[in-house]
Structure formats: C-alpha cells, structure tokens
Enzyme design. Structure first.
Site, PDB file in Angstrom:
ATOM      1  N   ASP A 185       0.837  -1.205   0.000  1.00 39.63           N
ATOM      2  CA  ASP A 185       0.000   0.000   0.000  1.00 39.63           C
ATOM      3  C   ASP A 185       0.874   1.258   0.000  1.00 39.63           C
ATOM      4  OD1 ASP A 185      -2.396   1.347  -0.009  1.00 39.63           O
ATOM      5  OD2 ASP A 185      -2.691   1.216   2.162  1.00 39.63           O
ATOM      6  N   HIS A 244       2.138   3.702  -9.023  1.00 35.71           N
ATOM      7  CA  HIS A 244       1.935   2.290  -9.361  1.00 35.71           C
ATOM      8  C   HIS A 244       3.097   1.763 -10.209  1.00 35.71           C
ATOM      9  CE1 HIS A 244      -1.814   2.342  -7.395  1.00 35.71           C
ATOM     10  NE2 HIS A 244      -2.451   3.093  -8.278  1.00 35.71           N
ATOM     11  N   LEU A 273      11.537 -19.861  -4.675  1.00 28.07           N
ATOM     12  CA  LEU A 273      10.478 -19.155  -3.954  1.00 28.07           C
ATOM     13  C   LEU A 273       9.161 -19.230  -4.728  1.00 28.07           C
ATOM     14  CD1 LEU A 273      10.251 -16.382  -1.749  1.00 28.07           C
ATOM     15  CD2 LEU A 273       9.524 -15.575  -3.961  1.00 28.07           C
TER      16      LEU A 273
END
Ligand code: IPE
Ligand code: IPE
Ligand code: MG
Length: 249
Positions: A32, A49, A143
C-alpha cells in the site's frame, strides 16, 4: 531445500545486509501507499503504481535470498474496482505491459508464480498473460510468488464453499482441513507474517483465513520505498515475537 535453487540462480548483486536470523516461511505483503508516494512528489497516482511494480522484483529476490518459501503479494483487491475508471484502466494497462517481462526475469531466478483470486472479470488478454506466467514458471523449485490479483479473502472462502457443495460434500464432513484444501492457496503453508506498507493497520480483505495466527507488521514507509533493508527489519521484529497459538509459552 527448494530455495537453494533460487539463491544459486539469483542474478542480483551480493547481499548487502546479513541474512536475517529468523525467516518466516510464508510472508504476505499488502503493498500500500503507491498513490501517496506519487502525491508527495507531485506526480500522478499512476507514477506511484509504476514505481510499485518495479519494487516487486526487488523484494521477491530479497525474500528468495533470505530463504522465504512463499511470498504472497496483494496486487489488486476485489474492492479496488471501486476506484475511478482511469486509475483502474491505467493499472490494468501497466500490468499488461509489464507482466511478461517480469515473469521472464522471475523465471530466471527460479521463482514459481501462482495466482490467487478470480480471473473472471479481468480483461481476457490480461487473464491470459497471468495464466501464461503461471505456466512458464510451473516447474521452478525456488520461492513461490503468490500473486493476489482480483483477490478478496471473503470471496475466496465463498469460492471454497461452492467447490465443496459442487462435490456434494456432506455438512458433517466439512472440516477446517477440507476448507483449507479448497482455498486458492491450497497446498501453501499458513501465513507467518503480514507486512503492510503505507501505515494503515488493517487487512483490507487480505488472506483472512490464512492469517489467523500471522504476526502483523505495519510500517509508514510507502511501498515503492520499501527495500531489502526494511524487509529484513520486519523479519528481525518477527524473530522477537512470541507466538503462542492460543497456548502458553
Ligand atoms: C496500493 O497503493 C496499490 C493498489 C491498491 C493497487 P494505493 O493506490 O492504495 O496507494 P494509497 O493508499 O492511495 O497511497
Ligand atoms: C489494499 O490497499 C489493497 C492492495 C494493496 C492491493 P487499499 O488501498 O485498497 O486498502 P484500503 O482501501 O485503504 O483499505
Ligand atoms: Mg491504499
């Protein structure tokens, strides 16, 4: 162990910070603060963004280097459709522009991409690229990068219940384990640590079921500025927590 492959193939520079002593197996990040990061610089929200997208690769590789097994990132919530159309369209365009390149780079790092959320309702061209990214990296052993996109925790639980009912499961056979196996995150461990950047202290519908006993860490740093050092600080704080799971320690 699976993660060794990711470390061996990591193309990043040598690790600047020492490897953290305690590393959570499953980390969730609520990414966020992109809009505020941009506002403070007098830039349009979409610039935030853009910067946020850049940071995903950095943090994914930092997690792999540290030995995290699963990283779930909250990229777009089912509630984010409520934003003005130009921001939603801009975000989708950004993802469409970047997804193939990012997936290729993560593939080189032995990262396995998964998606949680619904691809129905996402523009077909983008949905197809998400599936392609998952397919490309399916056999990787490093991962697991679990991307929560068009994701809502309540919707995910409702979907799991729908799957059970479609199979004709009897009410008395419904168990926590059965629900767990029908969630989008089936097969992944529960969350150990939830990190939220941007300073808010809420889950915003993120992994409600899986976060039942996760440790929670909130930092005022906005997502584009959250780097490896801040990540490892969060891991250090995680290492100081006493997890009791309802018992006594
Ligand atoms: C998070 O940043 C990214 C998404 C929700 C897609 P925000 O866009 O929510 O940034 P703030 O909270 O407005 O600063
Ligand atoms: C949570 O951030 C969703 C993502 C980071 C994708 P929001 O900015 O949407 O959360 P709220 O609206 O402040 O709760
Ligand atoms: Mg926000």
């Amino acid at each position: 162990m699976a993660i060794a492959g990711a470390q061996a193939q990591s193309t990043t520079n040598a690790i600047a910070e020492p490897r953290p002593a305690t590393v959570p197996a499953h980390v969730g990040i609520i990414m966020d603060g992109n809009g505020r990061w941009a506002n403070r610089r007098g830039l349009p929200r979409l610039a935030g963004h853009h910067a946020g997208t850049e940071n995903v690769r950095r943090i994914t590789i930092a997690c792999a280097d540290a030995g995290v097994e699963v990283l779930t990132i909250y990229a777009f919530s089912t509630e984010n459709w409520r934003r003005p159309a130009d921001e939603v369209v801009g975000l989708m365009r950004l993802l469409l522009q970047r997804i193939d390149r990012e997936a290729a780079e993560l593939h080189r790092n032995n990262v396995k991409i998964r998606h949680v959320g619904a691809l129905e309702g996402v523009q077909p061209r983008l949905a197809e690229r998400v599936r392609a990214a998952v397919d490309l990296t399916r056999s990787n052993t490093g991962l697991v990068l679990n991307v929560a996109f068009n994701y809502g925790g309540r919707q995910e639980i409702a979907r799991a219940v729908q799957r059970l009912m479609a199979q004709g499961v009897r009410p008395e056979d419904v168990t926590e384990e059965l629900i767990d196996r029908h969630l989008d995150t089936a097969g992944l461990p529960d969350l150990d640590l939830v990190i939220r950047t941007g300073g808010e202290m809420r889950l915003s519908n993120f992994l409600l079921w899986q976060a039942a006993y996760a440790e929670y860490y909130s930092t005022p740093i906005c997502w584009p500025d959250f780097g490896r050092e801040e990540l490892y600080q969060a891991f250090a704080e995680f290492g100081r927590r006493v997890r009791r799971f309802g018992g006594l320690s």
